[in-house]
Design a protein around this motif. Structure first.
Motif, short mmCIF file in Angstrom:
data_model
loop_
_atom_site.label_atom_id
_atom_site.label_comp_id
_atom_site.label_asym_id
_atom_site.label_seq_id
_atom_site.Cartn_x
_atom_site.Cartn_y
_atom_site.Cartn_z
N TYR A 17 0.83 -1.21 0.00
CA TYR A 17 0.00 0.00 0.00
C TYR A 17 0.86 1.25 0.00
O TYR A 17 0.44 2.32 -0.47
CB TYR A 17 -0.94 -0.01 1.21
CG TYR A 17 -0.29 0.38 2.52
CD1 TYR A 17 -0.40 1.67 3.02
CD2 TYR A 17 0.45 -0.53 3.27
CE1 TYR A 17 0.21 2.04 4.21
CE2 TYR A 17 1.05 -0.18 4.46
CZ TYR A 17 0.93 1.10 4.92
OH TYR A 17 1.53 1.47 6.10
N ASP A 32 -8.02 3.93 0.73
CA ASP A 32 -7.42 2.76 1.37
C ASP A 32 -7.38 2.99 2.88
O ASP A 32 -6.81 3.98 3.36
CB ASP A 32 -6.00 2.54 0.82
CG ASP A 32 -5.33 1.30 1.39
OD1 ASP A 32 -5.87 0.69 2.34
OD2 ASP A 32 -4.26 0.93 0.88
N HIS A 33 -7.98 2.10 3.64
CA HIS A 33 -8.06 2.29 5.09
C HIS A 33 -6.69 2.43 5.73
O HIS A 33 -6.52 3.14 6.74
CB HIS A 33 -8.82 1.12 5.73
CG HIS A 33 -8.10 -0.20 5.66
ND1 HIS A 33 -7.37 -0.70 6.71
CD2 HIS A 33 -7.98 -1.10 4.65
CE1 HIS A 33 -6.85 -1.87 6.36
NE2 HIS A 33 -7.21 -2.14 5.12
N ARG A 111 -11.09 -6.70 2.86
CA ARG A 111 -10.26 -5.93 1.94
C ARG A 111 -10.20 -4.45 2.33
O ARG A 111 -9.23 -3.77 2.01
CB ARG A 111 -10.80 -6.06 0.51
CG ARG A 111 -10.64 -7.44 -0.09
CD ARG A 111 -11.50 -7.60 -1.33
NE ARG A 111 -11.15 -6.66 -2.39
CZ ARG A 111 -10.23 -6.90 -3.33
NH1 ARG A 111 -9.56 -8.05 -3.32
NH2 ARG A 111 -9.97 -6.02 -4.27
N ASP A 112 -11.20 -3.95 2.99
CA ASP A 112 -11.24 -2.55 3.40
C ASP A 112 -12.39 -2.41 4.39
O ASP A 112 -13.05 -3.40 4.73
CB ASP A 112 -11.43 -1.63 2.19
CG ASP A 112 -10.83 -0.24 2.41
OD1 ASP A 112 -11.02 0.31 3.51
OD2 ASP A 112 -10.15 0.29 1.50
N PRO A 116 -15.49 3.06 2.31
CA PRO A 116 -14.17 3.71 2.18
C PRO A 116 -14.24 5.22 1.99
O PRO A 116 -13.43 5.96 2.56
CB PRO A 116 -13.57 3.01 0.95
CG PRO A 116 -14.27 1.69 0.88
CD PRO A 116 -15.66 1.97 1.35
N HIS A 520 -4.86 -4.44 -1.14
CA HIS A 520 -6.14 -5.05 -0.77
C HIS A 520 -5.98 -6.12 0.32
O HIS A 520 -6.81 -7.03 0.44
CB HIS A 520 -6.82 -5.63 -2.00
CG HIS A 520 -7.19 -4.59 -3.01
ND1 HIS A 520 -8.09 -3.59 -2.74
CD2 HIS A 520 -6.77 -4.38 -4.28
CE1 HIS A 520 -8.23 -2.81 -3.80
NE2 HIS A 520 -7.43 -3.26 -4.74
N ASN A 521 -4.91 -6.00 1.10
CA ASN A 521 -4.70 -6.76 2.34
C ASN A 521 -4.31 -8.21 2.15
O ASN A 521 -3.32 -8.67 2.71
CB ASN A 521 -5.93 -6.68 3.25
CG ASN A 521 -6.22 -5.26 3.71
OD1 ASN A 521 -5.35 -4.39 3.62
ND2 ASN A 521 -7.41 -5.02 4.18
#
Length: 557
Positions: A17, A32-33, A111-112, A116, A520-521
């Motif tokens: 990220y 993006d968190h 994923r988030d 968002p 996306h984790n």
């Protein structure tokens, strides 16, 4: 926690990220968190510096019993600035909006977050509220104290109350948006196998905190709106000469502000649980009781606001009820301290920096909680009300507790956030120095309060000078402890050893993905098969069997 997460040869580090755009716009427009968590971390650090500088000037002023260089008005504005900035722009968003944002989706295999764009908007609201407040400072300051008590804030203060109240009002909507987002995320986006009682306790803490944010913050917003309406438009809401009631403000304000204590402390409890269980290599003792204790703290916290008003003229019966409930709310907090202690029992304990901060939290929170029982007792509270005893109690909970946990979280998840390791020796030194400096700063204030020194005065009897000198000296040590982590953490960004995906040998889904995580984790949806803290076989003594691989044995990715 056992999870299935397939790595089919693709390198998640190349898709980190942190590499998803390097321009300023790529950050301030990101949904993006993880990036939003970094934005919050930067903003709360800046607000922390503002609040810290203001109180540093106050502590220098208090070295001399007759004051040194501040006028009465300037002194009032400085401690008001410290309170407003530290409470609403540092302590409340510190753990939920930074580590909650970064870790919540990772910990539940999402994923988030659920919304968002709303997440990014909440950060902009927080910044907008902070700018309103800083405008009030630049324009001349606010002298009402962080509580904005009426009728002073509505009728008599000639400072910039409207701008400061508007700032907190706007920031409150950011908190509501964050709470709604987190609640929806936990309900809707848990990965396969992640049942409610397989959630990490940090997730439970953020969930309980979010409930308080959503239910309590609108009350604060309405209260500040009423202050603005009376001050700006002359509505007779709190003015007794026109049928208003100044004590109505206190009831509304503390109905929010006491649950706000748990907005600050519940996430800290979640952090400490994750750290304690990792570095004791032991399952959390009484996981189910820990969950119920968090929910109980969040619930009962709404019913104890009246203990702030024992000397405000409320009825003796109301004071008795609030006193009893204040003792009741201490029970779930005591359960958590007991369970942390039981988790440590027979654990394979090591003393890395996150563990030192977590142990410091337990000590400081326990002192703060016990002195809270003093203040829940009506005769004692009447004696020490509006003295430095209250200041010390508040700071042992909020600063000693929340800030210690914030630094524990920062050191624990730093390798996951940035992918590098910091210097452990310096980190341990900073943790010990913070614990020492904090006690040196605030324990003398218990004595000051017991002896009758009122707070919010910069001129005081000479016999209290020794305690103020001790407190100001301790504040200097504490400032050094706060300044050290930014130095060695920044150093680690450029020169630190590369961290493995799981340098601590911890459980949890966030440790099954790369360090730092991909955008996306996860490459594939993880599947949870067991509970969250599988550090040893169920029913087996923690000290039996091979030790789970730890940092010294982990290989960089």
């Amino acid at each position: 926690m056992t999870a299935i997460a397939i790595d089919d040869g693709y390198s998640p580090r190349a898709d980190s990220y942190l590499r998803d755009g390097h321009s300023l716009w790529s950050w301030i427009a990101s949904t993006d968190h993880k990036r939003i968590a970094i934005l919050y971390a930067i903003s709360i650090t800046l607000f922390f510096l503002v609040g810290a500088v203001s109180i540093a000037i106050v502590r220098v002023e208090l070295v001399n019993p007759n004051g040194q260089f501040l006028s009465d008005d300037t002194y009032n504005k400085l401690f008001t600035l410290h309170g407003i900035v530290m409470v609403w722009f540092f302590l409340i968003p510190s753990i939920p909006n930074t580590f909650g944002n970064f870790l919540l989706p990772l910990m539940i295999g999402a994923r988030d977050v659920a919304f968002p764009r709303l997440n990014l908007f909440s950060w902009y609201l927080n910044i907008a509220g902070g700018l309103f407040t800083l405008y009030a400072v630049v324009a001349g300051g606010v002298d009402t104290g962080w509580t904005f008590y009426t009728p002073f804030s509505t009728m008599f203060s000639n400072s910039h109350v409207l701008a400061a109240a508007a700032g907190v009002f706007v920031a409150g909507f950011g908190s509501i948006a964050t709470g709604v987002n987190f609640i929806a995320t936990v309900h809707m986006l848990r990965t396969r196998g992640m049942s409610w009682f397989r959630l990490p306790l940090f997730v439970w803490a953020i969930y309980a905190t979010s409930l308080v944010l959503v239910l309590a913050t609108p009350v604060l917003a309405v209260t500040l709106l009423l202050v603005i309406a009376e001050r700006w438009f002359g509505f007779p809401i709190f003015d007794p000469a026109h049928g208003g009631d100044p004590l109505l403000f206190q009831h509304l304000f503390w109905f929010y502000s006491h649950p706000a204590v748990y907005i600050m402390i519940l996430p800290a409890m979640g952090v400490v649980t994750e750290v304690i269980t990792c570095f004791a290599r032991r399952r959390v003792f009484g996981y189910t009781f820990m969950v119920y204790a968090m929910v109980a703290i969040a619930g009962i916290g709404f019913f104890v606001w009246g203990h702030h008003m024992f000397v405000s003229g409320q009825s003796a019966f109301a004071s008795l009820v609030f006193s009893f409930l204040s003792f009741v709310v201490a029970v779930p907090s005591a359960i958590k301290v007991f369970n942390w202690t039981a988790t440590l029992y027979r654990g394979q304990i090591t003393f890395e920096a996150p563990m030192l901060y977590a142990l410091g939290f337990i000590g400081l929170f326990t002192i703060g909680g016990l002195t809270g029982l003093f203040l829940a007792s009506i005769p004692v509270d009447v004696q020490v009300h509006d003295t430095y005893f209250v200041v010390a109690h508040f700071h042992y909970i909020m600063v000693g507790g929340s800030v210690s946990a914030f630094f524990a979280a920062l050191h624990f998840w730093w390798p996951k956030i940035v992918g590098t390791l910091y210097d452990e020796a310096w980190a341990r030194f900073a943790a010990i120095l913070m614990f020492f400096g904090f006690n040196f700063t605030f324990f003398p204030q218990f004595l000051l309060g017991y002896l009758g020194n009122p707070r919010r005065y910069h001129v005081y009897p000479p016999e209290f000078q020794i305690y103020h000198v001790m407190s100001s000296t301790g504040a200097s040590i504490l400032a050094l402890a706060y300044l050290l982590p930014p130095v060695y953490l920044t150093w680690s960004l450029f020169y630190g050893e590369k961290a493995g995906d799981n340098p601590w040998g911890a459980t949890g889904l966030e440790w099954t993905t790369a360090s730092p995580p991909p955008t996306h984790n996860f490459l594939r949806e993880p599947i949870v098969e067991t509970g969250p803290y599988e550090y040893h076989e169920e029913g087996q003594a923690p000290g039996v069997g091979p030790r789970v691989p730890h940092r010294a044995q982990s290989e960089p990715r």
